[in-house]
Scaffold this active site. Structure first.
Site, PDB file in Angstrom:
ATOM      1  N   SER A  45      32.531  47.238 -61.729  1.00 39.43           N
ATOM      2  CA  SER A  45      33.526  48.161 -61.165  1.00 39.43           C
ATOM      3  C   SER A  45      34.927  47.636 -61.403  1.00 39.43           C
ATOM      4  O   SER A  45      35.250  46.512 -61.024  1.00 39.43           O
ATOM      5  CB  SER A  45      33.325  48.314 -59.654  1.00 39.43           C
ATOM      6  OG  SER A  45      31.985  48.530 -59.352  1.00 39.43           O
ATOM      7  N   HIS A  77      24.640  60.450 -66.019  1.00 42.25           N
ATOM      8  CA  HIS A  77      25.386  59.374 -66.660  1.00 42.25           C
ATOM      9  C   HIS A  77      24.479  58.227 -67.110  1.00 42.25           C
ATOM     10  O   HIS A  77      23.784  57.615 -66.317  1.00 42.25           O
ATOM     11  CB  HIS A  77      26.439  58.836 -65.699  1.00 42.25           C
ATOM     12  CG  HIS A  77      27.292  57.784 -66.300  1.00 42.25           C
ATOM     13  ND1 HIS A  77      28.363  58.072 -67.112  1.00 42.25           N
ATOM     14  CD2 HIS A  77      27.216  56.443 -66.242  1.00 42.25           C
ATOM     15  CE1 HIS A  77      28.909  56.952 -67.513  1.00 42.25           C
ATOM     16  NE2 HIS A  77      28.245  55.940 -66.997  1.00 42.25           N
ATOM     17  N   ARG A  99      25.764  48.364 -65.658  1.00 36.61           N
ATOM     18  CA  ARG A  99      24.635  47.465 -65.461  1.00 36.61           C
ATOM     19  C   ARG A  99      23.598  48.141 -64.588  1.00 36.61           C
ATOM     20  O   ARG A  99      23.882  49.126 -63.907  1.00 36.61           O
ATOM     21  CB  ARG A  99      25.076  46.147 -64.832  1.00 36.61           C
ATOM     22  CG  ARG A  99      25.840  46.292 -63.517  1.00 36.61           C
ATOM     23  CD  ARG A  99      25.827  45.050 -62.627  1.00 36.61           C
ATOM     24  NE  ARG A  99      26.203  43.784 -63.195  1.00 36.61           N
ATOM     25  CZ  ARG A  99      27.435  43.285 -63.210  1.00 36.61           C
ATOM     26  NH1 ARG A  99      28.435  43.984 -62.691  1.00 36.61           N
ATOM     27  NH2 ARG A  99      27.683  42.103 -63.723  1.00 36.61           N
ATOM     28  N   THR A 100      22.388  47.601 -64.608  1.00 34.76           N
ATOM     29  CA  THR A 100      21.360  48.022 -63.654  1.00 34.76           C
ATOM     30  C   THR A 100      21.463  47.106 -62.446  1.00 34.76           C
ATOM     31  O   THR A 100      21.488  45.887 -62.590  1.00 34.76           O
ATOM     32  CB  THR A 100      19.962  47.900 -64.293  1.00 34.76           C
ATOM     33  OG1 THR A 100      19.892  48.804 -65.403  1.00 34.76           O
ATOM     34  CG2 THR A 100      18.873  48.259 -63.288  1.00 34.76           C
ATOM     35  N   HIS A 101      21.579  47.704 -61.264  1.00 35.90           N
ATOM     36  CA  HIS A 101      21.661  46.909 -60.039  1.00 35.90           C
ATOM     37  C   HIS A 101      20.273  46.711 -59.441  1.00 35.90           C
ATOM     38  O   HIS A 101      19.385  47.549 -59.585  1.00 35.90           O
ATOM     39  CB  HIS A 101      22.569  47.603 -59.018  1.00 35.90           C
ATOM     40  CG  HIS A 101      24.028  47.552 -59.368  1.00 35.90           C
ATOM     41  ND1 HIS A 101      24.645  48.523 -60.124  1.00 35.90           N
ATOM     42  CD2 HIS A 101      24.981  46.629 -59.076  1.00 35.90           C
ATOM     43  CE1 HIS A 101      25.918  48.199 -60.282  1.00 35.90           C
ATOM     44  NE2 HIS A 101      26.153  47.050 -59.658  1.00 35.90           N
ATOM     45  N   GLU A 200      27.851  44.879 -46.190  1.00 34.14           N
ATOM     46  CA  GLU A 200      27.446  43.957 -45.131  1.00 34.14           C
ATOM     47  C   GLU A 200      27.960  44.418 -43.766  1.00 34.14           C
ATOM     48  O   GLU A 200      28.979  45.103 -43.666  1.00 34.14           O
ATOM     49  CB  GLU A 200      28.010  42.550 -45.393  1.00 34.14           C
ATOM     50  CG  GLU A 200      27.510  41.905 -46.643  1.00 34.14           C
ATOM     51  CD  GLU A 200      28.066  42.545 -47.899  1.00 34.14           C
ATOM     52  OE1 GLU A 200      29.233  42.995 -47.888  1.00 34.14           O
ATOM     53  OE2 GLU A 200      27.319  42.635 -48.889  1.00 34.14           O
ATOM     54  N   SER A 219      25.638  42.124 -57.359  1.00 30.12           N
ATOM     55  CA  SER A 219      25.232  41.923 -58.758  1.00 30.12           C
ATOM     56  C   SER A 219      25.405  40.461 -59.147  1.00 30.12           C
ATOM     57  O   SER A 219      25.548  39.587 -58.290  1.00 30.12           O
ATOM     58  CB  SER A 219      26.077  42.815 -59.677  1.00 30.12           C
ATOM     59  OG  SER A 219      27.424  42.380 -59.696  1.00 30.12           O
ATOM     60  N   ASN A 242      38.111  45.053 -52.164  1.00 33.44           N
ATOM     61  CA  ASN A 242      38.275  45.298 -50.726  1.00 33.44           C
ATOM     62  C   ASN A 242      38.048  43.992 -49.977  1.00 33.44           C
ATOM     63  O   ASN A 242      37.364  43.097 -50.476  1.00 33.44           O
ATOM     64  CB  ASN A 242      37.259  46.348 -50.235  1.00 33.44           C
ATOM     65  CG  ASN A 242      35.822  45.938 -50.520  1.00 33.44           C
ATOM     66  OD1 ASN A 242      35.301  46.151 -51.615  1.00 33.44           O
ATOM     67  ND2 ASN A 242      35.186  45.313 -49.537  1.00 33.44           N
TER      68      ASN A 242
HETATM   69  I1  8IG Z   1      33.385  47.019 -54.989  1.00 32.47           I
HETATM   70  O1  8IG Z   1      32.373  44.448 -49.685  1.00 32.47           O
HETATM   71  C1  8IG Z   1      32.323  46.063 -53.586  1.00 32.47           C
HETATM   72  N1  8IG Z   1      31.049  45.744 -53.814  1.00 32.47           N
HETATM   73  N2  8IG Z   1      28.061  43.581 -50.977  1.00 32.47           N
HETATM   74  N3  8IG Z   1      30.256  44.013 -50.312  1.00 32.47           N
HETATM   75  C2  8IG Z   1      29.254  44.095 -51.240  1.00 32.47           C
HETATM   76  N4  8IG Z   1      29.427  44.653 -52.435  1.00 32.47           N
HETATM   77  C3  8IG Z   1      30.646  45.156 -52.708  1.00 32.47           C
HETATM   78  C4  8IG Z   1      31.694  45.118 -51.807  1.00 32.47           C
HETATM   79  C5  8IG Z   1      31.495  44.509 -50.532  1.00 32.47           C
HETATM   80  N5  8IG Z   1      32.751  45.699 -52.385  1.00 32.47           N
END
Ligand code: 8IG
Length: 279
Positions: A45, A77, A99-101, A200, A219, A242
Site C-alpha cells: 500500500s 482486480h 501481493r497475496t495476504h 489491532e 504482510s 497511520n
Molecule cells: I496501511 O494499523 C495499515 N496496515 N495490522 N495495523 C495493521 N495493518 C495495517 C495497519 C495497522 N495500517
C-alpha cells in the site's frame, strides 16, 4: 475454479511449491523475453509509483498468466507483474504490483509464491514494501521506516517439515545502509506481522510495543522468511500510513490510510528507485 494443471496447484499438499515457482519463472522468462531478472520488488500500500520511477517498463504481465498466481477467489482486480529496466543499466527488476495476504486464506504457500518465483527467476535481492501502522508517535502518516527485524505473530511459517533456517540479520544491514546513503534520516524499527484482516485492538498494540515492536501490519514477515530460505538478500521498508490503534485518539479509517499513502508515494517511490539503482 482453478486453471492450473493438478501438479501446479499450490493448494494441493502433494504439490512441490518450488516446482510451481520454477514453472512460473520459466513462463516469466518466455513472456518478458528476459532470461533472468536481478532485483524483485513487492509493492505494498502506497508504494505503486516506485515501479514507474525505476525505469522503462519492458513487459507487463497479468500475474494470473503465471502458474501459482491465479486468485480465483478475487473477482475483478488481478495483480500485474512488470519487467522494468533498472535506470539505464541492462539489469532488470521484477515488480509485483500487489501481493497475496495471509488473511486471504489461500495458504502460506500462495503468500510467498512471488518471492520464490523471483528467486527462481534469478533475483538475488528482494525489496518488500508495505503500508503499516506505527507505534512511535513521531512517525506521522507518510513516514517511511526501514525494517530492522520482525516478530511473526501469524503462528505460521512458509517452511514445511524440518527446514531450520537462521533468521539472524534477515533484513540486510548492508541494504539498510544503502538506503541511508539516499535518505540519511530514515528511522528503522521492528515490524510485527499480525494475521489481520482486522486492525489491532489498543491492547494488542500495547502488547506489540511490550514485546519489542515498532510497526504493525499484515504482510512481509512470512515473505522475508521464504526469501531468506531461497537465498535472497532482503530489504524491508514500511510506509507508516497511520498511527496504530490507541497511539492517537483518532479511530482508524481506511480512506485516511489510502490518502496518507498517496501523499507520500512520490517521495517514497523516488527514494526506492534511487536505492534499487545502487543495489
Ligand atoms: I496501511 O494499523 C495499515 N496496515 N495490522 N495495523 C495493521 N495493518 C495495517 C495497519 C495497522 N495500517
Amino acid at each position: 475454479m482453478t486453471t492450473e494443471p493438478a501438479h501446479l496447484d499450490l493448494a494441493d499438499p502433494a504439490t512441490d511449491p518450488f516446482a510451481v515457482a520454477q514453472a512460473a519463472a520459466e513462463r516469466l522468462a518466455e513472456l518478458t523475453g528476459a532470461e533472468r531478472h536481478d532485483v524483485a520488488l513487492v509493492l505494498g500500500s502506497g508504494w505503486a509509483p516506485a515501479g514507474d520511477l525505476l525505469g522503462e517498463t519492458l513487459a507487463e504481465i497479468p500475474s494470473t498468466d503465471l502458474p501459482g498466481f491465479s486468485a480465483a477467489a478475487v473477482v475483478g482486480h488481478h495483480g500485474v507483474v512488470r519487467s522494468v529496466r533498472i535506470g539505464d543499466t541492462d539489469r532488470r527488476a521484477l515488480v509485483f504490483g500487489s501481493r497475496t495476504h495471509f488473511y486471504e486464506g489461500r495458504g502460506v504457500r500462495a503468500v510467498v509464491h512471488g518471492v520464490r518465483t523471483a528467486a527462481r527467476a534469478g533475483c538475488s535481492t528482494v525489496v518488500l514494501t508495505n503500508g503499516c501502522g506505527g507505534l512511535n508517535p513521531s512517525w506521522t502518516p507518510g513516514t517511511p521506516v526501514l525494517i530492522s527485524d520482525h516478530i511473526n505473530l501469524t503462528a505460521s511459517s512458509p517452511l514445511e517439515g524440518a527446514t531450520f533456517v537462521d533468521l539472524t540479520d534477515l533484513y540486510s544491514s548492508r541494504l539498510r545502509d544503502l538506503c541511508r546513503e539516499v535518505e540519511p534520516d530514515l528511522d528503522e524499527g521492528v515490524y510485527v506481522q499480525f494475521r489481520g484482516p482486522h486492525y489491532e485492538t489498543p491492547a494488542e498494540v500495547r502488547m506489540a510495543k511490550t514485546i519489542g515492536g515498532d510497526l504493525v501490519g499484515m504482510s512481509t514477515a512470512l515473505e522475508a522468511i521464504a526469501a531468506r530460505h531461497a537465498g535472497l538478500e532482503v530489504l524491508g521498508i514500511s510506509l507508516v500510513t497511520n498511527l496504530a490503534a490507541g497511539i492517537s485518539d483518532q479511530p482508524l479509517d481506511h480512506a485516511e490510510v489510502i490518502e496518507a499513502g498517496r501523499a507520500a508515494a512520490q517521495r517514497c517511490g523516488r527514494m526506492l528507485a534511487d536505492v534499487v539503482k545502487k543495489i
